[in-house]
Design a protein around this motif. Structure first.
Motif, PDB file in Angstrom:
ATOM      1  N   ALA A  33       0.819  -1.213   0.000  1.00  0.00           N
ATOM      2  CA  ALA A  33       0.000   0.000   0.000  1.00  0.00           C
ATOM      3  C   ALA A  33       0.855   1.268   0.000  1.00  0.00           C
ATOM      4  O   ALA A  33       0.311   2.377  -0.019  1.00  0.00           O
ATOM      5  CB  ALA A  33      -0.927   0.008   1.206  1.00  0.00           C
ATOM      6  N   GLY A  34       2.185   1.116   0.034  1.00  0.00           N
ATOM      7  CA  GLY A  34       3.067   2.273  -0.046  1.00  0.00           C
ATOM      8  C   GLY A  34       3.675   2.724   1.259  1.00  0.00           C
ATOM      9  O   GLY A  34       4.362   3.746   1.306  1.00  0.00           O
ATOM     10  N   HIS A  35       3.464   1.965   2.341  1.00  0.00           N
ATOM     11  CA  HIS A  35       4.048   2.328   3.627  1.00  0.00           C
ATOM     12  C   HIS A  35       5.454   1.747   3.745  1.00  0.00           C
ATOM     13  O   HIS A  35       5.769   0.718   3.145  1.00  0.00           O
ATOM     14  CB  HIS A  35       3.185   1.810   4.774  1.00  0.00           C
ATOM     15  N   ASP A  36       6.311   2.398   4.522  1.00  0.00           N
ATOM     16  CA  ASP A  36       7.629   1.855   4.853  1.00  0.00           C
ATOM     17  C   ASP A  36       7.479   1.016   6.106  1.00  0.00           C
ATOM     18  O   ASP A  36       7.075   1.525   7.157  1.00  0.00           O
ATOM     19  CB  ASP A  36       8.631   2.985   5.087  1.00  0.00           C
ATOM     20  N   VAL A  37       7.826  -0.257   6.005  1.00  0.00           N
ATOM     21  CA  VAL A  37       7.549  -1.201   7.090  1.00  0.00           C
ATOM     22  C   VAL A  37       8.838  -1.886   7.524  1.00  0.00           C
ATOM     23  O   VAL A  37       9.708  -2.205   6.704  1.00  0.00           O
ATOM     24  CB  VAL A  37       6.519  -2.266   6.654  1.00  0.00           C
ATOM     25  N   GLY A  38       8.968  -2.110   8.832  1.00  0.00           N
ATOM     26  CA  GLY A  38      10.103  -2.840   9.375  1.00  0.00           C
ATOM     27  C   GLY A  38       9.663  -3.804  10.446  1.00  0.00           C
ATOM     28  O   GLY A  38       8.527  -3.755  10.925  1.00  0.00           O
ATOM     29  N   LEU A  39      10.564  -4.701  10.841  1.00  0.00           N
ATOM     30  CA  LEU A  39      10.271  -5.711  11.866  1.00  0.00           C
ATOM     31  C   LEU A  39      11.481  -5.867  12.765  1.00  0.00           C
ATOM     32  O   LEU A  39      12.618  -5.944  12.291  1.00  0.00           O
ATOM     33  CB  LEU A  39       9.943  -7.054  11.199  1.00  0.00           C
ATOM     34  N   VAL A  40      11.246  -5.919  14.079  1.00  0.00           N
ATOM     35  CA  VAL A  40      12.286  -6.291  15.038  1.00  0.00           C
ATOM     36  C   VAL A  40      11.784  -7.496  15.820  1.00  0.00           C
ATOM     37  O   VAL A  40      10.614  -7.572  16.191  1.00  0.00           O
ATOM     38  CB  VAL A  40      12.649  -5.131  15.990  1.00  0.00           C
ATOM     39  N   CYS A  41      12.680  -8.466  16.050  1.00  0.00           N
ATOM     40  CA  CYS A  41      12.275  -9.704  16.718  1.00  0.00           C
ATOM     41  C   CYS A  41      13.476 -10.367  17.366  1.00  0.00           C
ATOM     42  O   CYS A  41      14.621  -9.907  17.232  1.00  0.00           O
ATOM     43  CB  CYS A  41      11.602 -10.655  15.718  1.00  0.00           C
ATOM     44  N   ASP A  42      13.229 -11.466  18.047  1.00  0.00           N
ATOM     45  CA  ASP A  42      14.263 -12.206  18.769  1.00  0.00           C
ATOM     46  C   ASP A  42      15.248 -12.865  17.806  1.00  0.00           C
ATOM     47  O   ASP A  42      14.858 -13.361  16.740  1.00  0.00           O
ATOM     48  CB  ASP A  42      13.582 -13.266  19.645  1.00  0.00           C
ATOM     49  N   TYR A  86      15.901   0.182  21.531  1.00  0.00           N
ATOM     50  CA  TYR A  86      15.588   1.615  21.490  1.00  0.00           C
ATOM     51  C   TYR A  86      16.451   2.339  20.455  1.00  0.00           C
ATOM     52  O   TYR A  86      15.937   3.119  19.639  1.00  0.00           O
ATOM     53  CB  TYR A  86      15.797   2.246  22.869  1.00  0.00           C
ATOM     54  N   LYS A  87      17.744   2.076  20.471  1.00  0.00           N
ATOM     55  CA  LYS A  87      18.650   2.766  19.546  1.00  0.00           C
ATOM     56  C   LYS A  87      18.284   2.461  18.099  1.00  0.00           C
ATOM     57  O   LYS A  87      18.309   3.343  17.233  1.00  0.00           O
ATOM     58  CB  LYS A  87      20.098   2.364  19.827  1.00  0.00           C
ATOM     59  N   HIS A  88      17.962   1.194  17.837  1.00  0.00           N
ATOM     60  CA  HIS A  88      17.608   0.809  16.469  1.00  0.00           C
ATOM     61  C   HIS A  88      16.289   1.456  16.034  1.00  0.00           C
ATOM     62  O   HIS A  88      16.202   2.052  14.952  1.00  0.00           O
ATOM     63  CB  HIS A  88      17.494  -0.712  16.366  1.00  0.00           C
ATOM     64  N   ILE A  89      15.271   1.356  16.879  1.00  0.00           N
ATOM     65  CA  ILE A  89      13.952   1.887  16.526  1.00  0.00           C
ATOM     66  C   ILE A  89      13.982   3.404  16.437  1.00  0.00           C
ATOM     67  O   ILE A  89      13.344   4.000  15.561  1.00  0.00           O
ATOM     68  CB  ILE A  89      12.908   1.398  17.538  1.00  0.00           C
ATOM     69  N   PRO A  94       9.830   5.809  13.492  1.00  0.00           N
ATOM     70  CA  PRO A  94       8.509   5.268  13.136  1.00  0.00           C
ATOM     71  C   PRO A  94       7.367   6.232  13.458  1.00  0.00           C
ATOM     72  O   PRO A  94       7.407   6.965  14.450  1.00  0.00           O
ATOM     73  CB  PRO A  94       8.409   4.014  14.007  1.00  0.00           C
ATOM     74  N   ASP A  95       6.350   6.207  12.614  1.00  0.00           N
ATOM     75  CA  ASP A  95       5.075   6.858  12.947  1.00  0.00           C
ATOM     76  C   ASP A  95       4.229   5.933  13.810  1.00  0.00           C
ATOM     77  O   ASP A  95       3.478   6.385  14.667  1.00  0.00           O
ATOM     78  CB  ASP A  95       4.299   7.190  11.664  1.00  0.00           C
ATOM     79  N   ILE A  96       4.346   4.622  13.529  1.00  0.00           N
ATOM     80  CA  ILE A  96       3.595   3.598  14.252  1.00  0.00           C
ATOM     81  C   ILE A  96       4.566   2.562  14.793  1.00  0.00           C
ATOM     82  O   ILE A  96       5.390   2.022  14.049  1.00  0.00           O
ATOM     83  CB  ILE A  96       2.572   2.892  13.336  1.00  0.00           C
ATOM     84  N   LEU A  97       4.471   2.281  16.091  1.00  0.00           N
ATOM     85  CA  LEU A  97       5.247   1.212  16.694  1.00  0.00           C
ATOM     86  C   LEU A  97       4.238   0.183  17.202  1.00  0.00           C
ATOM     87  O   LEU A  97       3.521   0.422  18.172  1.00  0.00           O
ATOM     88  CB  LEU A  97       6.099   1.762  17.832  1.00  0.00           C
ATOM     89  N   LEU A 110       7.049   0.803  25.787  1.00  0.00           N
ATOM     90  CA  LEU A 110       8.075   1.491  26.573  1.00  0.00           C
ATOM     91  C   LEU A 110       8.970   2.346  25.677  1.00  0.00           C
ATOM     92  O   LEU A 110       9.236   3.514  25.970  1.00  0.00           O
ATOM     93  CB  LEU A 110       8.912   0.469  27.343  1.00  0.00           C
ATOM     94  N   ILE A 111       9.424   1.751  24.579  1.00  0.00           N
ATOM     95  CA  ILE A 111      10.296   2.491  23.667  1.00  0.00           C
ATOM     96  C   ILE A 111       9.537   3.630  23.003  1.00  0.00           C
ATOM     97  O   ILE A 111      10.047   4.750  22.869  1.00  0.00           O
ATOM     98  CB  ILE A 111      10.887   1.530  22.609  1.00  0.00           C
ATOM     99  N   GLY A 112       8.290   3.366  22.614  1.00  0.00           N
ATOM    100  CA  GLY A 112       7.481   4.422  22.017  1.00  0.00           C
ATOM    101  C   GLY A 112       7.276   5.591  22.959  1.00  0.00           C
ATOM    102  O   GLY A 112       7.271   6.759  22.543  1.00  0.00           O
ATOM    103  N   SER A 113       7.136   5.299  24.247  1.00  0.00           N
ATOM    104  CA  SER A 113       6.937   6.363  25.227  1.00  0.00           C
ATOM    105  C   SER A 113       8.192   7.222  25.382  1.00  0.00           C
ATOM    106  O   SER A 113       8.115   8.451  25.500  1.00  0.00           O
ATOM    107  CB  SER A 113       6.547   5.761  26.580  1.00  0.00           C
ATOM    108  N   VAL A 114       9.366   6.573  25.377  1.00  0.00           N
ATOM    109  CA  VAL A 114      10.615   7.337  25.455  1.00  0.00           C
ATOM    110  C   VAL A 114      10.786   8.196  24.206  1.00  0.00           C
ATOM    111  O   VAL A 114      11.192   9.368  24.286  1.00  0.00           O
ATOM    112  CB  VAL A 114      11.822   6.387  25.633  1.00  0.00           C
ATOM    113  N   LEU A 115      10.463   7.647  23.048  1.00  0.00           N
ATOM    114  CA  LEU A 115      10.557   8.420  21.800  1.00  0.00           C
ATOM    115  C   LEU A 115       9.659   9.648  21.859  1.00  0.00           C
ATOM    116  O   LEU A 115      10.052  10.744  21.413  1.00  0.00           O
ATOM    117  CB  LEU A 115      10.181   7.544  20.604  1.00  0.00           C
ATOM    118  N   ARG A 116       8.477   9.489  22.416  1.00  0.00           N
ATOM    119  CA  ARG A 116       7.544  10.619  22.509  1.00  0.00           C
ATOM    120  C   ARG A 116       8.090  11.699  23.448  1.00  0.00           C
ATOM    121  O   ARG A 116       7.949  12.894  23.190  1.00  0.00           O
ATOM    122  CB  ARG A 116       6.175  10.124  22.972  1.00  0.00           C
ATOM    123  N   LEU A 117       8.726  11.267  24.547  1.00  0.00           N
ATOM    124  CA  LEU A 117       9.320  12.237  25.466  1.00  0.00           C
ATOM    125  C   LEU A 117      10.444  13.023  24.800  1.00  0.00           C
ATOM    126  O   LEU A 117      10.718  14.165  25.179  1.00  0.00           O
ATOM    127  CB  LEU A 117       9.864  11.512  26.707  1.00  0.00           C
TER     128      LEU A 117
END
Length: 409
Positions: A33-42, A86-89, A94-97, A110-117
């Motif tokens: 649909a034209g969005h930039d998408v990524g994935l982080v996992c174990d 956190y450093k990677h994200i 991102p607009d959406i986490l 947690l990471i999204g909250s730090v990014l917002r701060l």
């Protein structure tokens, strides 16, 4: 509706099974649909089969796939993992986490909250996929995880539930949420609704899923043993899947003398596995909205399943066919009836498949989730007709008896 491109990062601990199937389908739809998408996992989870699926997905994701060590249980190592994540994200902006499962959801919020701060406006979205909601609220672990969910709920902008049952479980065990939320069923692609014929030398039964007690492989094996005790010989069966308890199930098969009746295959694509047997058995003790049930029904394969999680929502008016979870006697009876009347099982499979396609569509799943993202960002009108808060309240009464029994095995 014109789509505003977004930068979307999905976070999950374990990239395996149905939860990864959900993420993979969603990420590909969003990318197309034209969005930039990524994935982080174990980085420590996944067999060769799972890693191959990740490699196939990687070229489709503009923001790539990054893997970090993530523990299943809460440990001090989570602090190190959170800093690395956190450093990677942060650098992906991102607009959406979007966090999936209990651990992925915790990291994302947690990471999204730090990014917002720090000035980045990352929307924090969470989908439990069962996860911590499987824990018994009357046990210590359940109280711990549900308390953490309540605290993280304050850091959540959007909640997605894959079934009415899951929304009811969240309401009952965690509490009411102020986050914008929605129930979105898992979906299949159109080609998955083509019936799958069985091989000429097909066995009687197939178990396909993770090899852990929550999914009930031990019940499947014991039911086959019960049939042998009664009839003198065991039905032929296949076990397809991988998981932490595989060696224990192999030992169980040997101890019960079922080596000649049961064959282990490891992981296989579902539609390939369906060819191996005339009946599929899903004896789960707990579920959210299992893909394997959807895939089996769409392939028009005769199915024996338990009355847990969102499975009754898939079966609809045919939910009376479902077996009580954890009840070995009733599972054995259902399997004996399937052996005795294959024509009836085939007709039931045909009837069930006919009412599935419209509701459980991957395109509908993607549209409803992506629209929720846009609502959170204020770039789409609010879908006031489908708040999960209202749906979950109405779902609580019919789910209460099951919720009371759910636990993490």
């Amino acid at each position: 509706m014109t789509t505003t491109p977004m930068r979307i990062v999905h976070c999950v601990r374990s990239p395996i099974g149905g939860i990864f199937r959900h993420i993979r389908d969603l990420a590909m739809c969003q990318s197309e649909a034209g969005h930039d998408v990524g994935l982080v996992c174990d980085s420590n989870t996944g067999s060769a089969f799972d890693n191959r699926l990740l490699e196939e997905l990687k070229p489709r994701l503009a923001l790539g796939i990054a893997r970090f060590p993530m523990q299943r249980q809460l440990t001090v190592q989570d602090l190190t993992a959170t800093v690395s994540l956190y450093k990677h994200i942060r650098d992906l902006k991102p607009d959406i986490l979007h966090g999936h499962g209990a651990k992925g959801g915790a990291y994302a919020r947690l990471i999204g909250s730090v990014l917002r701060l720090r000035g980045q406006k990352a929307a924090r979205v969470y989908c439990p996929h069962g996860g911590s909601l499987h824990y018994d609220p009357n046990r210590f672990e359940g109280r711990v995880y549900h308390t953490l969910e309540r605290l993280l709920g304050r850091l959540t902008d959007g909640l997605i539930f894959v079934s009415d049952y899951e929304a009811a479980a969240y309401e009952s065990k965690v509490g009411h949420t102020k986050a914008r939320s929605r129930i979105v069923y898992n979906g299949l692609t159109p080609d998955e609704f083509t019936p799958v014929p069985v091989d000429e030398a097909a066995a009687d039964f197939l178990y396909i899923g993770m090899l852990r007690d929550l999914k009930g492989p031990d019940l499947f094996i014991e039911a086959l043993y019960n049939i042998r005790l009664k009839n003198g010989s065991a039905p032929k069966a296949h076990i397809v899947g991988e998981g932490p308890d595989e060696e224990r199930y192999r030992n169980m098969v040997r101890k019960l003398g079922l080596d000649g009746a049961i064959t282990f295959h490891g992981a296989l694509p579902a539609r390939e596995a369906f060819k191996l047997a005339r009946n599929v058995v899903v004896p789960s003790r707990a579920e959210a909205m299992p893909y394997i049930i959807l895939e089996t029904v769409a392939a028009e394969r005769p199915l024996i399943a338990t009355r847990v999680g969102g499975i009754p929502e898939i079966f609809g008016r045919y939910a009376n066919r479902l077996v009580e979870p954890g009840h070995i006697g009733k599972l054995t009876t259902a399997m004996e009836e399937a052996l005795a009347d294959p024509a009836k099982m085939a007709q039931q499979a045909k009837n069930l498949r006919s009412c599935l396609a419209e509701t459980f569509s991957v395109d509908l799943m993607n549209d409803r989730i992506t629209t929720l993202y846009q609502e959170i960002q204020g770039i789409a009108p609010t879908d006031s007709s489908t708040p999960a808060q209202a749906d979950s309240v109405s779902a609580v009464p019919r789910a209460q008896t099951v919720l009371a029994r759910s636990s993490n095995r």
